[in-house]
Design an enzyme around this catalytic site. Structure first.
Site, PDB file in Angstrom:
ATOM      1  N   SER A  37       0.407  -1.244   0.432  1.00 33.69           N
ATOM      2  CA  SER A  37      -0.264  -0.268  -0.064  1.00 33.69           C
ATOM      3  C   SER A  37       0.583   1.369  -0.028  1.00 33.69           C
ATOM      4  O   SER A  37       1.798   0.674   0.377  1.00 33.69           O
ATOM      5  CB  SER A  37      -1.029   0.206   0.995  1.00 33.69           C
ATOM      6  OG  SER A  37      -0.179  -0.334   2.829  1.00 33.69           O
ATOM      7  N   ASP A  38       0.439   2.477  -0.174  1.00 36.24           N
ATOM      8  CA  ASP A  38       1.045   3.267  -0.610  1.00 36.24           C
ATOM      9  C   ASP A  38       0.642   4.078   1.062  1.00 36.24           C
ATOM     10  O   ASP A  38      -0.027   3.285   1.866  1.00 36.24           O
ATOM     11  CB  ASP A  38       0.474   5.014  -1.193  1.00 36.24           C
ATOM     12  CG  ASP A  38       1.484   5.810  -1.345  1.00 36.24           C
ATOM     13  OD1 ASP A  38       2.219   6.135  -0.743  1.00 36.24           O
ATOM     14  OD2 ASP A  38       1.016   7.303  -2.462  1.00 36.24           O
ATOM     15  N   TRP A  39       1.723   4.996   1.370  1.00 36.41           N
ATOM     16  CA  TRP A  39       1.183   5.085   3.014  1.00 36.41           C
ATOM     17  C   TRP A  39      -0.128   5.368   3.575  1.00 36.41           C
ATOM     18  O   TRP A  39      -0.464   6.818   3.318  1.00 36.41           O
ATOM     19  CB  TRP A  39       2.543   5.655   3.193  1.00 36.41           C
ATOM     20  CG  TRP A  39       3.476   5.697   3.603  1.00 36.41           C
ATOM     21  CD1 TRP A  39       4.880   5.699   5.178  1.00 36.41           C
ATOM     22  CD2 TRP A  39       4.309   4.871   3.059  1.00 36.41           C
ATOM     23  NE1 TRP A  39       5.812   4.911   4.348  1.00 36.41           N
ATOM     24  CE2 TRP A  39       5.411   3.890   3.722  1.00 36.41           C
ATOM     25  CE3 TRP A  39       4.466   3.756   1.779  1.00 36.41           C
ATOM     26  CZ2 TRP A  39       6.579   3.596   3.221  1.00 36.41           C
ATOM     27  CZ3 TRP A  39       5.619   2.784   1.146  1.00 36.41           C
ATOM     28  CH2 TRP A  39       6.367   2.656   1.918  1.00 36.41           C
TER      29      TRP A  39
END
Length: 992
Positions: free
Chosen positions: A382-384
């Site tokens: 995932s992106d952050w």
């Protein structure tokens, strides 16, 4: 838990509290269906027993500025290395548009609140009103592609000996700033699998000392040089490896660049999918040839910063990018497909929703398209904080959560971590899904040979490996778990110089990329290249040649690292801002390079490093000059920061800081209006030049993009002709923002609690739109001048394989994925060990009590048990192998007809036949006038020529059929292949 056949009436994407799990619901063609219902997934325990986290209170605090968490945080600059971590400073200089946006958001929410009659909880519970993507379950297992066979074999041998908590450690981040990198996993010590370090970013190494600030992606795209693209990736990967980084969060290919004002377009390589794909593939090969895992990001259609992320703009949900299947495949997915084909080992899913389902919870996107159709063998991260659900996202294909925190920054409450452990033990997450998640991560580690302890020594105390830097302090001694309550310190920064030396110095490579990425778009009278000694006429008189340098962008300003994450426009512009930016080891400003290049015995330089010329300026400043050089710029960046009213996305395409007026004043006043003016533009993308480009004394214009640390030296090489002007535009320069059409406009104000952005322009972005509507650009895609001239001739086409509508049928994989026992372990093995010290806010895999394991009926997503036929477009890395079968070759002669050595980009465009009808749907297929399909940069001595050949694959000559879910090659009518120097300069064409 056992499965429940019933469905909860709540909507997909609904975040009632932390443990609700959005369920993606789409149609393949992206059209809304009001008949579809969405399902809440109650993951690990009955709703009444869930903790209440007060998320609305936190949201309200954020909205009204009581605190605001950074997406990636800032590096500590003091306080003995113990400053406030991951807290974002209040945005500076918020513009009226930003304030109006929040007012509009507030009014919109108030209207909905009043209408609903159920208060703030209704707003918080609001979710995308309709799902629009068909479910695709279960996740295809990795290990089915021959090139990954040995890595999966080794991974299986390791994973089968892992405990449950070790598997969770591998797939869960430890939490923001809990360790030294921007992303960290915990180890599986029992089997010898290390903690992984994940680090930004696409321009260089973020939060790093003694590393290179390379030119940005848009500058790399402007080189059109595949060799430089590869070498940049190789150097980037080597620097990461020497710093102990396992996973490099690069390259960026999303945003593609649909909207020219998009804040992060500069991180990628340009708005054409083929140029973007070619650059991304070469960079990936370079990074991974260095032994580091590359990350293709951000999947997908993350095209603007406004509303990209939940809560960042005061709304409970992110923006939804709504696009049809053909647009997805032919534009936005194309670079990802080529990245998978290049062997990329990690893909990052984006913040936004795709057709009203979060990208990191979209089963059609991750399971059906990425892992089945494209045959992706690595892991999806995932992106952050882009993960917005737990079990649902795991079922949808998410393999690793980053940075580990759940819905709120640094709260220690993960959507994986102990919740993943509970979900496996209570039966809601199948053990084979967790096994596949961890196997994908471990296989990627083996694929890049990171098990080689000579190259990748283990971390202390076993060895000296692991990260040798801290993202959170510049001091040598600092906290080893800076985001926790642990006060243990150690040597966290070893200050290893990774920039290369001598002929292998990465600064030399950075300079070449920056010079080849500088685009000369105007050169009247051949004013360039300049002479180092000025004009011959002036020398004959014995007087010095007078050159004035204007503009803040020519100088050092307050230094290149004056603002966190480069989030201000001051001094010369070398980079955009955000997580894709880096700490400059140095940034050589243009003025310094010009002063050292001009012959001081014959040239007198007068600098004014300001965008404001004083009203009472001495005549020597402007009127007495023989030549004036003006430096102007335009900046943007990631949406978690703002500068002077620019909240990530640019507000327009004009120059910033009064650049327009500066150029006009200088051009009209230089030498009392009789001397020549050269304009240099540093920018994150296209800039509208119309207010000054046709001024009579503006003789030369260079678009130098974002040149990185070697800015001045690279520019001097081009200005003085040390190298040819060989950059070509990776985007179209229009005459106005409106030229780019409705699809080219940022959605600056919310149009709903869940903002909706309709990609109704479909394939027609950038030059494709200009061609379709016969709009004359200022400078077309692919354009750029040289100091020599070239001639194209003798284009010939040779058929290698006859046209046929469909690729060969997909074959069954000859490689079987690993299998494991699926027996559940004793829950007691997942308990915290006795006397275990828990650090504050750190993510652990352990459960606190066996009583945490609640058994019941788990409502799996609708369609979870439906058998999904494999995509006919799949079957190998990047798709069906037959898509990459060559059907046609093109050969063209290129001759340097000028008087000096130079470089030309041979660009090849394909026009599809007219009157194509899709037999499966009856739809008449509309094609762009022309589409880039191949290119090559060629260097030739004066008078020399070279025959250049290109091959076209089935995919190059096909369109995506929404009816068949496959690539279809038109078999009636003629393809036209055109070759030339830009999208509108194509002197050679032939038909097939």
């Amino acid at each position: 838990m056992t499965r429940s056949s019933g469905s909860s009436p709540t909507r997909e994407g609904l975040l009632h509290d932390r443990w609700d799990s959005p369920q993606p619901k789409f149609h393949d063609d992206g059209r809304r269906s009001s008949a579809e219902s969405d399902t809440r997934l109650d993951e690990v325990e009955p709703r009444d027993n869930r903790p209440k986290h007060g998320l609305f209170t936190k949201w309200a605090q954020r909205w009204f500025g009581r605190y605001q968490m950074s997406e990636k945080g800032y590096k500590d600059r003091g306080d003995d290395g113990r400053g406030s971590l991951a807290k974002k400073q209040k945005p500076r200089g918020c513009c009226s548009r930003y304030k109006i946006c929040f007012i509009a958001t507030g009014i919109l929410l108030a209207v909905f609140l009043i209408a609903s009659g159920s208060g703030v909880f209704w707003v918080y519970n609001s979710a995308p009103k309709d799902g629009q993507s068909s479910p695709w379950y279960p996740t295809p297992q990795g290990g089915t592609v021959d090139s990954w066979k040995e890595s999966y074999k080794k991974a299986a041998a390791m994973v089968q000996n892992m405990t449950l908590v070790e598997k969770v450690n591998v797939t869960s981040g430890t939490g923001w700033s809990q360790d030294l990198c921007v992303g960290n996993t915990a180890p599986a010590n029992g089997v010898g699998f290390p903690a992984l370090c994940l680090q930004d970013g696409p321009l260089g190494l973020r939060f790093m000392d003694h590393s290179t600030a390379f030119p940005a992606g848009i500058t790399v795209g402007a080189t059109w040089n595949k060799d430089l693209m590869y070498r940049r990736g190789r150097a980037h990967g080597l620097e990461a490896k020497l710093k102990g980084i396992n996973v490099l969060l690069a390259p960026a290919m999303g945003p593609l660049g649909r909207m020219p004002a998009g804040g992060r377009n500069w991180e990628g390589f340009g708005p054409d999918p083929v140029l973007q794909a070619a650059a991304a593939s070469e960079v990936i090969k370079g990074i991974q040839d260095s032994g580091v895992i590359a990350t293709a990001k951000h999947l997908v259609a993350n095209e603007q910063e406004h509303f990209r992320q939940s809560f960042e703009w005061g709304l409970p949900n992110a923006i939804s990018s709504n696009l049809d299947d053909r647009t997805l495949h032919e534009l936005y997915l194309w670079p990802f497909a080529e990245s998978v084909r290049a062997g990329v080992a990690s893909v990052m899913c984006s913040y936004n929703l795709i057709n009203n389902s979060y990208a990191c919870g979209n089963s059609k996107l991750m399971n059906g398209i990425l892992k089945d159709e494209l045959g992706f063998q690595g892991f999806v991260q995932s992106d952050w904080l882009a993960q917005r659900s737990g079990v649902a996202s795991a079922l949808a294909g998410l393999d690793m959560t980053m940075p580990g925190d759940g819905l709120i920054w640094q709260d220690g409450e993960s959507l994986f971590g102990p919740r993943l452990t509970e979900a496996v033990l209570n039966g809601s997450l199948p053990m084979d899904r967790l096994n596949d998640m961890v196997t994908r991560v471990v296989a990627a580690w083996y694929q890049l040979k990171q098990d080689n302890q000579t190259q990748w020594p283990p971390p202390p105390p076993e060895g000296e490996g692991g990260p040798n830097f801290s993202s959170f302090t510049d001091k040598k001694i600092g906290l080893i778990h800076p985001g926790s309550d642990d006060t243990t310190e150690a040597e966290v920064n070893k200050f290893i110089d990774v920039q290369g030396k001598g002929k292998d110095a990465h600064g030399r490579l950075a300079r070449q990329i920056a010079s080849e990425g500088t685009v000369l778009v105007k050169n009247e009278g051949g004013i360039l290249p300049l002479s180092k000694t000025g004009s011959r006429e002036k020398r004959n008189t014995g007087a010095k040649y007078r050159v004035a340098i204007f503009g803040e962008d020519a100088g050092p300003g307050r230094g290149p690292n004056a603002c966190p994450d480069r989030s201000c426009n001051q001094g010369t512009l070398g980079s955009g801002w955000g997580s894709g930016a880096v700490e400059f080891p140095y940034l050589l400003p243009p003025l310094e390079a010009l002063q050292s290049t001009f012959d001081s015995d014959s040239v007198e330089i007068t600098p004014l490093l300001s965008n404001n010329i004083p009203v009472k300026a001495p005549t020597s400043l402007l009127q007495d000059q023989d030549l004036c050089i003006v430096f102007v710029n335009s900046d943007s960046g990631e949406g978690f920061e703002s500068w002077d009213g620019v909240r990530g996305d640019r507000n327009d395409l004009f120059l910033q800081k009064g650049g327009e007026q500066l150029v006009q004043k200088v051009a009209r006043g230089c030498g009392k209006g009789k001397s020549d003016t050269i304009v240099v533009v540093h920018a994150v993308g296209a800039v509208v030049l119309e207010r000054w480009i046709d001024l009579p004394n503006v003789k030369a214009v260079l678009l130098a993009n974002l040149p990185g640390q070697e800015s001045g030296n690279a520019l001097a090489e081009v200005l003085f002709g040390t190298v040819d002007a060989s950059g070509r535009l990776p985007y179209t320069v229009g005459k106005s923002l409106s030229d780019y059409g409705p699809g080219g406009q940022i959605l600056y104000y919310p149009n709903g609690v869940v903002p909706q952005q309709e990609f109704t322009e479909r394939l027609y972005i950038d030059y494709r739109r200009f061609d379709k509507y016969n709009i004359t650009p200022r400078y077309e895609f692919g354009f750029g001048l040289s100091y020599t001239t070239f001639e194209f001739s003798n284009l010939t086409l040779t058929e290698k394989k006859a046209k046929s509508a469909l690729p060969a049928p997909r074959l069954d994989s000859q490689v079987a994925p690993p299998t494991y026992p699926t027996d559940l372990p004793d829950p007691s093995t997942a308990l915290f060990p006795p006397n275990f010290r828990k650090l504050k806010r750190r993510i652990y895999p352990y459960i606190s009590s066996i009583s945490d394991i609640k058994h019941g009926k788990y409502p799996y997503p609708d369609g979870y048990d439906d058998v999904q036929p494999p995509s006919p477009a799949g079957g190998g890395a990047g798709g069906n192998p037959d898509l990459y079968t060559s059907h046609l070759t093109a050969s063209v002669n290129l001759k340097n007809t000028g008087s000096r050595k130079g470089k030309q980009v041979v660009q090849v465009y394909v026009s599809f036949p007219d009157g194509v009808v899709d037999a499966s749907t009856g739809d008449k297929i509309d094609f762009p006038v022309r589409q880039l399909r191949r290119f090559e940069k060629i260097e030739l001595e004066a008078g020399k020529s070279q025959n250049v050949e290109f091959e076209f694959t089935r995919k190059d000559l096909s369109y995506w059929s929404r009816g068949l879910g496959n690539w279809v090659m038109p078999t009636e009518g003629n393809f036209t292949v055109s070759v030339g120097a830009s999208s509108r300069d194509l002197p050679e064409s032939a038909q097939w």
